[in-house]
Design a protein around this motif. Structure first.
Motif, PDB file in Angstrom:
ATOM      1  N   ARG A  21       0.828  -1.213   0.000  1.00 22.42           N
ATOM      2  CA  ARG A  21       0.000   0.000   0.000  1.00 22.42           C
ATOM      3  C   ARG A  21       0.857   1.256   0.000  1.00 22.42           C
ATOM      4  N   GLU A  22       1.959   1.211   0.734  1.00 23.01           N
ATOM      5  CA  GLU A  22       2.790   2.407   0.919  1.00 23.01           C
ATOM      6  C   GLU A  22       3.808   2.619  -0.192  1.00 23.01           C
ATOM      7  N   ASP A  23       4.257   1.553  -0.821  1.00 24.01           N
ATOM      8  CA  ASP A  23       5.351   1.634  -1.793  1.00 24.01           C
ATOM      9  C   ASP A  23       4.821   1.329  -3.196  1.00 24.01           C
ATOM     10  N   ALA A  24       4.599   2.374  -3.981  1.00 24.82           N
ATOM     11  CA  ALA A  24       4.041   2.214  -5.330  1.00 24.82           C
ATOM     12  C   ALA A  24       4.958   1.386  -6.230  1.00 24.82           C
ATOM     13  N   SER A  25       6.260   1.553  -6.047  1.00 22.26           N
ATOM     14  CA  SER A  25       7.217   0.789  -6.846  1.00 22.26           C
ATOM     15  C   SER A  25       7.132  -0.707  -6.517  1.00 22.26           C
ATOM     16  N   MET A  26       7.038  -1.013  -5.231  1.00 23.90           N
ATOM     17  CA  MET A  26       6.907  -2.412  -4.813  1.00 23.90           C
ATOM     18  C   MET A  26       5.599  -3.003  -5.340  1.00 23.90           C
ATOM     19  N   LYS A  27       4.548  -2.219  -5.304  1.00 19.93           N
ATOM     20  CA  LYS A  27       3.243  -2.670  -5.799  1.00 19.93           C
ATOM     21  C   LYS A  27       3.340  -2.987  -7.297  1.00 19.93           C
ATOM     22  N   ALA A  28       3.951  -2.097  -8.068  1.00 19.42           N
ATOM     23  CA  ALA A  28       4.088  -2.293  -9.515  1.00 19.42           C
ATOM     24  C   ALA A  28       4.970  -3.504  -9.825  1.00 19.42           C
ATOM     25  N   ASN A  29       6.069  -3.641  -9.081  1.00 22.14           N
ATOM     26  CA  ASN A  29       6.961  -4.783  -9.294  1.00 22.14           C
ATOM     27  C   ASN A  29       6.276  -6.104  -8.952  1.00 22.14           C
ATOM     28  N   THR A  30       5.474  -6.090  -7.912  1.00 25.28           N
ATOM     29  CA  THR A  30       4.747  -7.303  -7.513  1.00 25.28           C
ATOM     30  C   THR A  30       3.681  -7.640  -8.543  1.00 25.28           C
ATOM     31  N   ALA A  31       3.031  -6.624  -9.089  1.00 23.52           N
ATOM     32  CA  ALA A  31       2.041  -6.852 -10.151  1.00 23.52           C
ATOM     33  C   ALA A  31       2.712  -7.483 -11.365  1.00 23.52           C
ATOM     34  N   ALA A  32       3.884  -6.970 -11.729  1.00 28.36           N
ATOM     35  CA  ALA A  32       4.618  -7.525 -12.875  1.00 28.36           C
ATOM     36  C   ALA A  32       5.061  -8.963 -12.594  1.00 28.36           C
ATOM     37  N   ALA A  33       5.527  -9.204 -11.379  1.00 25.15           N
ATOM     38  CA  ALA A  33       5.950 -10.565 -11.007  1.00 25.15           C
ATOM     39  C   ALA A  33       4.761 -11.522 -11.033  1.00 25.15           C
ATOM     40  N   ALA A  34       3.615 -11.062 -10.546  1.00 22.28           N
ATOM     41  CA  ALA A  34       2.409 -11.894 -10.556  1.00 22.28           C
ATOM     42  C   ALA A  34       1.989 -12.216 -11.984  1.00 22.28           C
ATOM     43  N   GLN A  35       2.063 -11.225 -12.856  1.00 28.03           N
ATOM     44  CA  GLN A  35       1.698 -11.459 -14.259  1.00 28.03           C
ATOM     45  C   GLN A  35       2.661 -12.440 -14.910  1.00 28.03           C
ATOM     46  N   LYS A  36       3.940 -12.304 -14.611  1.00 28.71           N
ATOM     47  CA  LYS A  36       4.946 -13.215 -15.172  1.00 28.71           C
ATOM     48  C   LYS A  36       4.709 -14.646 -14.685  1.00 28.71           C
ATOM     49  N   ILE A  37       4.403 -14.804 -13.409  1.00 31.26           N
ATOM     50  CA  ILE A  37       4.127 -16.134 -12.855  1.00 31.26           C
ATOM     51  C   ILE A  37       2.844 -16.702 -13.456  1.00 31.26           C
ATOM     52  N   ALA A  38       1.815 -15.879 -13.584  1.00 35.00           N
ATOM     53  CA  ALA A  38       0.547 -16.337 -14.176  1.00 35.00           C
ATOM     54  C   ALA A  38       0.766 -16.812 -15.612  1.00 35.00           C
ATOM     55  N   ASN A  39       1.565 -16.079 -16.380  1.00 32.55           N
ATOM     56  CA  ASN A  39       1.856 -16.483 -17.758  1.00 32.55           C
ATOM     57  C   ASN A  39       2.626 -17.803 -17.790  1.00 32.55           C
ATOM     58  N   ALA A  40       3.611 -17.942 -16.908  1.00 33.24           N
ATOM     59  CA  ALA A  40       4.393 -19.183 -16.853  1.00 33.24           C
ATOM     60  C   ALA A  40       3.499 -20.353 -16.451  1.00 33.24           C
ATOM     61  N   MET A  41       2.620 -20.117 -15.476  1.00 37.15           N
ATOM     62  CA  MET A  41       1.726 -21.181 -15.034  1.00 37.15           C
ATOM     63  C   MET A  41       0.795 -21.618 -16.155  1.00 37.15           C
ATOM     64  N   ALA A  42       0.337 -20.690 -16.961  1.00 33.79           N
ATOM     65  CA  ALA A  42      -0.551 -21.029 -18.077  1.00 33.79           C
ATOM     66  C   ALA A  42       0.145 -22.005 -19.026  1.00 33.79           C
ATOM     67  N   SER A  43       1.418 -21.790 -19.273  1.00 38.21           N
ATOM     68  CA  SER A  43       2.148 -22.717 -20.161  1.00 38.21           C
ATOM     69  C   SER A  43       2.432 -24.044 -19.452  1.00 38.21           C
TER      70      SER A  43
END
Length: 168
Positions: free
Chosen positions: A142-164
């Motif tokens: 909530r407090e760190d916008a950069s951490m939030k954005a990086n976590t969103a990107a990491a989640a998307q990357k993991i979701a894409n990998a899981m799909a494959s």
């Protein structure tokens, strides 16, 4: 239930004819738990020639393996959906970070090892990856916008990998 409804609605609004009979409700809403053993090809007790028995055994074993494989899609789908939801939620720069997004994912990661019926190493790897990269303190997200954005990107990357991984 009728007495509670009458108290809540009052004598003027309460109409007992609007409520179904208890037996009708009981007949429409019930459940049953059944236990079915997982068959194996060696469990045939019939008198057929050897070739037919071998063919039936092979088919039974194939069906059992297919059923087990299909049941393993459920843990993958649940984890993928939760990770994709996190990616989508955190990707909104002005969006709120809800405790439940991280909490639900953490709870799922705690349950998934029990659902891994075939000791799928890829599922174990995915759970470990999610725990390491996505289960973070909500306050910091909530407090760190950069951490939030990086976590969103990491989640998307993991979701894409899981799909494959799920397709293989």
């Amino acid at each position: 239930i009728l007495q509670e409804a009458e108290k809540r609605l009052g004598a003027k609004l309460f109409n007992p004819a609007e409520y179904p009979d208890e037996s009708l409700v009981r007949d429409r809403f019930r459940f049953r738990v059944g236990y079915t053993p997982v068959p194996t090809g060696n469990d045939l007790r019939v008198s057929l020639d050897a070739e037919q028995l071998d063919e039936m055994r092979a088919r039974i074993d194939e069906d059992a393996q297919a059923a087990l494989k299909a049941s393993m899609l459920v843990p993958w789908e649940r984890l993928h959906a939760a990770v994709a939801h996190m990616a989508q939620s955190l990707a909104k720069p002005e969006g709120r970070v809800y405790e439940s997004v991280v909490g639900n994912l953490a709870e799922l990661c705690d349950v998934l090892p029990d659902l891994n019926l075939v000791d799928d190493a890829k599922l174990d790897k995915a759970v470990a990856l999610v725990k390491a990269q996505l289960i973070l303190p909500v306050d910091r997200l909530r407090e760190d916008a950069s951490m939030k954005a990086n976590t969103a990107a990491a989640a998307q990357k993991i979701a894409n990998a899981m799909a494959s991984w799920m397709k293989k």
